[in-house]
Motif scaffolding. Structure first.
Motif, short mmCIF file in Angstrom:
data_model
loop_
_atom_site.label_atom_id
_atom_site.label_comp_id
_atom_site.label_asym_id
_atom_site.label_seq_id
_atom_site.Cartn_x
_atom_site.Cartn_y
_atom_site.Cartn_z
N TYR A 182 42.64 36.23 40.92
CA TYR A 182 42.01 37.28 41.20
C TYR A 182 42.79 38.21 40.81
N GLN A 183 44.23 38.88 42.17
CA GLN A 183 45.23 40.22 42.58
C GLN A 183 45.58 39.97 41.59
N ALA A 184 46.36 38.79 40.67
CA ALA A 184 47.42 39.00 39.04
C ALA A 184 46.58 39.82 38.05
N VAL A 185 45.02 38.62 37.83
CA VAL A 185 44.91 39.23 36.73
C VAL A 185 44.17 40.74 37.44
N ALA A 186 43.57 41.21 38.23
CA ALA A 186 43.73 42.63 38.78
C ALA A 186 44.49 43.54 38.01
N ALA A 187 45.50 43.13 38.48
CA ALA A 187 47.22 43.39 38.36
C ALA A 187 47.39 43.93 36.76
N ALA A 188 47.04 42.50 36.44
CA ALA A 188 47.62 42.80 34.49
C ALA A 188 47.25 43.84 34.13
N GLN A 189 45.65 43.13 34.13
CA GLN A 189 44.43 43.33 33.19
C GLN A 189 43.80 44.95 33.64
N GLY A 190 44.15 45.71 35.48
CA GLY A 190 43.86 47.14 35.29
C GLY A 190 42.29 46.96 35.55
N PHE A 191 42.15 45.95 36.38
CA PHE A 191 40.87 45.30 36.40
C PHE A 191 40.12 46.38 38.13
N ASP A 192 38.99 46.78 37.71
CA ASP A 192 38.74 46.80 39.45
C ASP A 192 38.21 45.78 39.99
N LEU A 193 37.21 46.72 41.00
CA LEU A 193 36.49 45.26 41.80
C LEU A 193 34.74 45.44 41.47
N ARG A 194 34.71 45.99 40.47
CA ARG A 194 32.95 45.49 39.54
C ARG A 194 33.98 44.55 38.60
N GLU A 195 34.74 44.81 37.58
CA GLU A 195 35.42 44.18 36.98
C GLU A 195 35.14 42.72 37.74
N LEU A 196 36.04 42.59 38.04
CA LEU A 196 36.71 41.47 38.63
C LEU A 196 35.39 40.51 39.21
N GLY A 197 34.23 41.54 39.91
CA GLY A 197 32.62 40.67 40.75
C GLY A 197 32.47 40.15 38.90
N ARG A 198 32.36 40.67 38.04
CA ARG A 198 31.58 40.60 36.70
C ARG A 198 32.44 38.89 36.05
N VAL A 199 33.66 39.04 36.02
CA VAL A 199 34.21 37.78 36.06
C VAL A 199 33.91 36.89 36.94
N ALA A 200 33.37 36.79 38.05
CA ALA A 200 33.28 36.26 39.27
C ALA A 200 31.83 35.89 38.75
N VAL A 201 31.07 36.57 37.89
CA VAL A 201 29.87 35.85 38.02
C VAL A 201 29.70 35.15 36.09
N GLU A 202 30.01 35.80 35.56
CA GLU A 202 30.27 35.20 34.48
C GLU A 202 31.00 33.56 34.73
N GLY A 203 31.75 33.06 35.73
CA GLY A 203 32.30 31.67 36.04
C GLY A 203 31.22 31.14 36.44
N ILE A 204 30.30 31.43 37.26
CA ILE A 204 28.54 30.92 37.00
C ILE A 204 28.39 29.93 36.27
N ALA A 205 28.56 31.09 34.65
CA ALA A 205 27.79 30.38 33.79
C ALA A 205 28.55 28.93 33.27
N SER A 206 30.34 28.27 34.01
CA SER A 206 30.24 27.48 33.94
C SER A 206 30.69 26.16 35.03
#
Length: 81
Positions: free
Chosen positions: A27-51
């Motif tokens: 998650y830290q690597a994705v945040a750094a590479a994509q410039g994601f903040d906590l809210r965007e990382l949270g959204r990625v995590a919630v979307e991951g629940i779908a899988s």
């Protein structure tokens, strides 16, 4: 940016012991590479629940629980209360 794509992507460690991966570091690597903040990382995590292999009700419940927990954090990940 990943969140604007029409694909469902998630972060996982597959086999952490075999691959020497750590989900937090991923998650830290994705945040750094994509410039994601906590809210965007949270959204990625919630979307991951779908899988997950959970049934629809359990998936919805887990997503709601996770979103509720995220709502208690400020932009830096500190509890707001």
């Amino acid at each position: 940016r990943i969140l604007e794509a029409d694909i469902l992507a998630n972060l996982n460690t597959d086999d952490p012991a075999m691959m020497d991966l750590d989900l937090g570091r991923e998650y830290q690597a994705v945040a750094a590479a994509q410039g994601f903040d906590l809210r965007e990382l949270g959204r990625v995590a919630v979307e991951g629940i779908a899988s997950t292999w959970l049934d629809d009700g359990e998936r919805a419940s887990l997503a709601a629980e996770f979103e509720a927990a995220l709502a208690t954090l400020d932009a830096d990940g500190r509890p707001t209360a």
